[in-house]
Scaffold this motif. Structure first.
Motif, PDB file in Angstrom:
ATOM      1  N   THR A 109       0.845  -1.191   0.000  1.00  0.00           N
ATOM      2  CA  THR A 109       0.000   0.000   0.000  1.00  0.00           C
ATOM      3  C   THR A 109       0.880   1.240   0.000  1.00  0.00           C
ATOM      4  N   GLU A 111       0.681   3.800   1.902  1.00  0.00           N
ATOM      5  CA  GLU A 111       0.987   4.190   3.273  1.00  0.00           C
ATOM      6  C   GLU A 111       2.153   3.367   3.826  1.00  0.00           C
ATOM      7  N   THR A 154     -13.163  -8.072  11.881  1.00  0.00           N
ATOM      8  CA  THR A 154     -11.955  -7.920  11.072  1.00  0.00           C
ATOM      9  C   THR A 154     -10.737  -8.146  11.958  1.00  0.00           C
ATOM     10  N   THR A 158      -5.216  -4.739   9.246  1.00  0.00           N
ATOM     11  CA  THR A 158      -5.094  -5.441   7.964  1.00  0.00           C
ATOM     12  C   THR A 158      -5.879  -4.718   6.883  1.00  0.00           C
ATOM     13  N   THR A 159      -5.627  -5.105   5.635  1.00  0.00           N
ATOM     14  CA  THR A 159      -6.394  -4.520   4.536  1.00  0.00           C
ATOM     15  C   THR A 159      -7.843  -4.999   4.567  1.00  0.00           C
ATOM     16  N   ASP A 161      -9.575  -5.062   7.342  1.00  0.00           N
ATOM     17  CA  ASP A 161     -10.150  -4.047   8.224  1.00  0.00           C
ATOM     18  C   ASP A 161     -10.452  -2.774   7.433  1.00  0.00           C
ATOM     19  N   ILE A 162      -9.516  -2.390   6.587  1.00  0.00           N
ATOM     20  CA  ILE A 162      -9.690  -1.182   5.768  1.00  0.00           C
ATOM     21  C   ILE A 162     -10.831  -1.375   4.770  1.00  0.00           C
ATOM     22  N   ARG A 165     -14.357  -1.245   6.370  1.00  0.00           N
ATOM     23  CA  ARG A 165     -14.773   0.122   6.701  1.00  0.00           C
ATOM     24  C   ARG A 165     -15.081   0.935   5.446  1.00  0.00           C
ATOM     25  N   ARG A 166     -14.418   0.590   4.363  1.00  0.00           N
ATOM     26  CA  ARG A 166     -14.649   1.322   3.115  1.00  0.00           C
ATOM     27  C   ARG A 166     -15.918   0.865   2.403  1.00  0.00           C
ATOM     28  N   SER A 175     -12.935  -4.933  15.441  1.00  0.00           N
ATOM     29  CA  SER A 175     -11.593  -5.390  15.069  1.00  0.00           C
ATOM     30  C   SER A 175     -10.982  -6.216  16.194  1.00  0.00           C
ATOM     31  N   THR A 220     -11.897  -7.108  -3.786  1.00  0.00           N
ATOM     32  CA  THR A 220     -10.749  -6.230  -3.978  1.00  0.00           C
ATOM     33  C   THR A 220      -9.654  -7.027  -4.688  1.00  0.00           C
ATOM     34  N   GLU A 222      -5.364  -7.183  -4.509  1.00  0.00           N
ATOM     35  CA  GLU A 222      -4.225  -6.679  -3.770  1.00  0.00           C
ATOM     36  C   GLU A 222      -2.943  -7.425  -4.142  1.00  0.00           C
TER      37      GLU A 222
END
Length: 271
Positions: A109, A111, A154, A158-159, A161-162, A165-166, A175, A220, A222
């Motif tokens: 990512t 970030e 989640t 971790t992705t 978790d992201i 939320r998205r 979490s 997704t 990744e």
């Protein structure tokens, strides 16, 4: 004339010396050079992420990443040491030299890339959903879970978790520190679903087919990579070439089939 040519050559050599000295100093400080001097490759991961790394019934860490790490150490001619590390502290552990390379199935990512450098992707995955069986007949897509009636479990940091939320902002997100804690919530009915990486969910659903339902279509995409400390081009170059070599030789594909297309190893997994 000869004197002039010699003077020019000497000037060129002296001009190149600072660059050569700088490159040599960079190599001396390289993680790869330190590994070779030490005779040991230290690999950071978190045992618990099937089929990448997990504990067998004897307490040994096994998995896809572990087999790749063994090949890596063998190619270097050094011994392998696995450093089992909690996920939420795994990047700080790399940055403080607790190990040499992070091979724990980490998603690349922007970030994270601000803190570490990543190799070329070694595998692509996506997020999928494990659900409590009570939703078998009513929910067929992750998008239906975007509702305040549902609780989504989640793993912290971790992705998954992201992504939860998205893509499910209306749901209640809880979490947890580990995959085991989160999936128990789903199986017990205290959470409606768990969002996590597709390979893990496929294998978990095979193990607990009576107590979870897997929505296996990932929502997704990744790229996962190995992470190293910044400012180390020699180590990064070696890792990318190692990955390219094992792919060209068919070794990577054989290991992929072993861990992702065959579940014979499940009988040896703890728990």
């Amino acid at each position: 004339m000869i004197r002039s040519v010699c003077a020019s050559l000497l000037l060129a050599l002296l001009t190149c010396l600072p660059v050569w000295a700088s490159d040599q100093a960079l190599w001396e400080q390289s993680t790869l050079n330190q590994i070779l001097k030490r005779g040991e490759l230290r690999v950071g991961l978190e045992a618990g992420y099937m089929p990448f790394e997990m504990l067998d019934r004897k307490g040994n860490i096994i998995g896809f990443d572990v087999d790749l790490a063994r090949l890596m150490a063998k190619s270097m001619g050094v011994k392998l040491t696995l450093v089992n590390t909690q996920w939420d502290g795994i990047i700080p552990a790399l940055l403080t030299d607790k190990f040499d390379v992070l091979m724990g199935g980490m998603t690349i990512t922007p970030e994270r890339n601000l803190q570490v450098n990543f190799t070329d992707p070694y595998i692509y995955i996506g997020q999928s959903v494990l659900m409590n069986p009570k939703h078998r007949e009513t929910i067929s897509s992750y998008s239906q879970l975007d509702d305040e009636r549902y609780t989504i479990a989640t793993k912290l940091g971790t992705t998954g978790d992201i992504a939860a939320r998205r893509f499910m902002p209306k749901a209640r997100i809880r979490s947890f520190e580990s995959e085991a804690d989160a999936t128990i919530e789903v199986r017990s009915g205290r959470a409606d679903a768990f969002v996590y990486d597709l390979p893990y969910n496929v294998i978990y659903a095979a193990r607990f087919a009576d107590s979870v339902v897997h929505l296996h279509e990932p929502f997704t995409r990744e790229a996962l990579g190995w992470a190293v400390r910044k400012g180390d081009p020699d180590f990064l170059n070696w890792l990318n070439n190692f990955l390219r070599q094992i792919r060209d030789e068919g070794i990577y594909d054989a290991l992929y089939r072993k861990w992702f297309e065959n579940t014979a190893w499940l009988k040896n997994v703890a728990g």
